[in-house]
Design a protein around this motif. Structure first.
Motif, mmCIF file in Angstrom:
data_model
loop_
_atom_site.group_PDB
_atom_site.id
_atom_site.type_symbol
_atom_site.label_atom_id
_atom_site.label_comp_id
_atom_site.label_asym_id
_atom_site.label_seq_id
_atom_site.Cartn_x
_atom_site.Cartn_y
_atom_site.Cartn_z
ATOM 1 N N ALA A 12 41.673 37.735 29.141
ATOM 2 C CA ALA A 12 41.948 39.171 29.244
ATOM 3 C C ALA A 12 43.177 39.422 30.117
ATOM 4 O O ALA A 12 44.004 40.293 29.809
ATOM 5 N N VAL A 13 43.310 38.650 31.188
ATOM 6 C CA VAL A 13 44.476 38.798 32.067
ATOM 7 C C VAL A 13 45.733 38.325 31.344
ATOM 8 O O VAL A 13 46.797 38.952 31.452
ATOM 9 N N ARG A 14 45.630 37.225 30.611
ATOM 10 C CA ARG A 14 46.790 36.743 29.841
ATOM 11 C C ARG A 14 47.261 37.811 28.859
ATOM 12 O O ARG A 14 48.461 38.076 28.726
ATOM 13 N N LYS A 15 46.313 38.424 28.170
ATOM 14 C CA LYS A 15 46.648 39.458 27.190
ATOM 15 C C LYS A 15 47.292 40.657 27.874
ATOM 16 O O LYS A 15 48.281 41.224 27.379
ATOM 17 N N MET A 16 46.745 41.051 29.027
ATOM 18 C CA MET A 16 47.286 42.191 29.760
ATOM 19 C C MET A 16 48.713 41.921 30.221
ATOM 20 O O MET A 16 49.605 42.768 30.083
ATOM 21 N N LEU A 17 48.957 40.722 30.770
ATOM 22 C CA LEU A 17 50.300 40.380 31.231
ATOM 23 C C LEU A 17 51.298 40.337 30.082
ATOM 24 O O LEU A 17 52.428 40.805 30.219
ATOM 25 N N SER A 18 50.891 39.789 28.956
ATOM 26 C CA SER A 18 51.769 39.740 27.786
ATOM 27 C C SER A 18 52.142 41.142 27.330
ATOM 28 O O SER A 18 53.296 41.416 26.979
ATOM 29 N N ARG A 19 51.164 42.033 27.349
ATOM 30 C CA ARG A 19 51.430 43.413 26.930
ATOM 31 C C ARG A 19 52.371 44.106 27.909
ATOM 32 O O ARG A 19 53.295 44.818 27.506
ATOM 33 N N ILE A 20 52.150 43.893 29.209
ATOM 34 C CA ILE A 20 53.013 44.520 30.219
ATOM 35 C C ILE A 20 54.452 44.025 30.081
ATOM 36 O O ILE A 20 55.402 44.807 30.149
ATOM 37 N N VAL A 21 54.626 42.720 29.895
ATOM 38 C CA VAL A 21 55.969 42.159 29.728
ATOM 39 C C VAL A 21 56.652 42.767 28.516
ATOM 40 O O VAL A 21 57.817 43.180 28.577
ATOM 41 N N ALA A 22 55.928 42.849 27.396
ATOM 42 C CA ALA A 22 56.512 43.381 26.161
ATOM 43 C C ALA A 22 56.851 44.864 26.303
ATOM 44 O O ALA A 22 57.947 45.310 25.922
ATOM 45 N N GLU A 23 55.932 45.643 26.870
ATOM 46 C CA GLU A 23 56.148 47.084 26.980
ATOM 47 C C GLU A 23 57.204 47.443 28.010
ATOM 48 O O GLU A 23 57.843 48.492 27.906
ATOM 49 N N SER A 24 57.394 46.601 28.995
ATOM 50 C CA SER A 24 58.398 46.891 30.029
ATOM 51 C C SER A 24 59.818 46.617 29.557
ATOM 52 O O SER A 24 60.776 47.042 30.194
ATOM 53 N N GLY A 25 59.942 45.877 28.468
ATOM 54 C CA GLY A 25 61.269 45.542 27.952
ATOM 55 C C GLY A 25 61.989 44.468 28.739
ATOM 56 O O GLY A 25 63.195 44.276 28.574
ATOM 57 N N LEU A 26 61.259 43.743 29.591
ATOM 58 C CA LEU A 26 61.887 42.724 30.436
ATOM 59 C C LEU A 26 62.097 41.401 29.711
ATOM 60 O O LEU A 26 62.865 40.569 30.154
ATOM 61 N N GLY A 27 61.378 41.197 28.616
ATOM 62 C CA GLY A 27 61.499 39.928 27.903
ATOM 63 C C GLY A 27 60.300 39.689 27.018
ATOM 64 O O GLY A 27 59.687 40.632 26.501
ATOM 65 N N GLU A 28 59.939 38.425 26.895
ATOM 66 C CA GLU A 28 58.807 38.062 26.047
ATOM 67 C C GLU A 28 58.048 36.902 26.657
ATOM 68 O O GLU A 28 58.613 36.078 27.381
ATOM 69 N N VAL A 29 56.750 36.840 26.376
ATOM 70 C CA VAL A 29 55.933 35.700 26.781
ATOM 71 C C VAL A 29 56.046 34.665 25.671
ATOM 72 O O VAL A 29 55.588 34.887 24.554
ATOM 73 N N MET A 30 56.672 33.528 25.977
ATOM 74 C CA MET A 30 56.924 32.523 24.950
ATOM 75 C C MET A 30 55.858 31.437 24.901
ATOM 76 O O MET A 30 55.911 30.548 24.067
ATOM 77 N N GLY A 31 54.870 31.521 25.824
ATOM 78 C CA GLY A 31 53.813 30.527 25.807
ATOM 79 C C GLY A 31 52.731 30.848 26.818
ATOM 80 O O GLY A 31 52.958 31.601 27.767
#
Length: 306
Positions: A12-31
């Motif tokens: 759940a934390v991994r999913k939340m962090l991935s969403r925050i990174v994507a929505e913030s426009g800072l980059g992408e979670v590549m793994g």
């Protein structure tokens, strides 16, 4: 756009962090990895930033950071933790963690931390690109223009040095003018295309700064250089004491969090913190003056070029 790699046992934390990174426009979670033992150097080497949990059922965050640093991973680490143990947090900083995100996860805090690390990384990349370009250029121009640019750059780095010394709690102390002259002299060396992958020997720096600014007779130079060196050493110790005091009161203080492990070897910061707890005025901490001066110079250049 930056690439992030997330090491966290809670999906759940991994999913939340991935969403925050994507929505913030800072980059992408590549793994992603659910345990530190799954985060090999091959898996993370393409990432600019590894976001890693401190406590995991297999290999914990500190052990993983240490292993990846030993495997020559050169990116940044952001650690997620709900632990308040100062020794454990200090060990994490010592192993190379840049900053912390506290659990439970707060979106605003995550975005602020990621943006701060992202801005610093992108600035470093931009500076390196500019320096590489300048290394290839040799464009003649009007001498007055070059002179004016040189003076602007000298003024800029001096202003930024004063700002940083204020943050480090040593502005106005004896030795600050010497330190600013060192920053300006290092800038002249870089402008002469004598790039600075590392500092010249400290005695060389002190001798040039003393000779160039004080205009002392050669017979007195050794004494002047020795006095300058002592002033710088005392000033750096004052900076260490100030940062250690900030960390003693609040490990999350932004100035402590950002500068302590950059300017000093963190085991020395921890030692000074213990000394302050015991109300010792003198210190057994060993100062790495080369590291302090080089990192301070890089920070001055980074900020003055923004």
């Amino acid at each position: 756009m930056l690439k992030f790699y997330v090491v966290e046992d809670d999906p759940a934390v991994r999913k939340m962090l991935s969403r925050i990174v994507a929505e913030s426009g800072l980059g992408e979670v590549m793994g992603e990895a659910e345990d530190g033992s799954c985060a090999s150097i091959i898996a993370v080497q393409a990432a600019d930033v590894v976001i890693i949990d401190l406590l995991m059922p297999g290999r914990d965050g500190i052990e993983t950071v240490k292993a990846l640093r030993e495997a020559h991973y050169g990116g940044r680490f952001i650690m997620i933790s709900q632990v308040e143990n100062k020794e454990m947090i200090g060990e994490a900083y010592q192993q190379g963690v840049d900053t912390f995100i506290q659990k439970p996860i707060n979106r605003l805090e995550v975005v602020a931390v990621l943006r701060r690390v992202s801005d610093h990384l992108l600035l470093e990349k931009s500076m390196q690109t500019i320096r590489n370009s300048l290394r290839l250029l040799d464009v003649p121009g009007d001498a007055a223009v070059h002179s004016g640019t040189h003076l602007q750059q000298q003024s800029s780095i001096e202003q930024q040095a004063r700002t940083l010394l204020l943050q480090l709690g040593i502005a106005g102390e004896t030795g600050t003018s010497d330190l600013i002259r060192i920053m300006k002299w290092l800038k002249t060396q870089e402008q002469a295309q004598q790039l600075l992958p590392d500092l010249p020997p400290l005695k060389t720096i002190y001798a040039h700064v003393a000779k160039g600014s004080l205009q002392q007779p050669e017979a007195n130079m050794q004494k002047v250089v020795r006095a300058l060196e002592q002033r710088i050493r005392r000033l750096v110790m004052q900076a260490l004491t100030h940062l250690s005091s900030l960390g003693l009161n609040d490990y999350g203080h932004p100035t402590f969090e950002y500068y302590a492990s950059r300017l000093f070897d963190f085991q020395e910061v921890r030692l000074r913190m213990r000394e302050l707890e015991e109300q010792r005025k003198s210190s057994a901490a060993k100062l790495n003056l080369r590291k302090f001066l080089y990192v301070l110079y890089v920070e001055c250049c980074s900020a003055s070029d923004t």
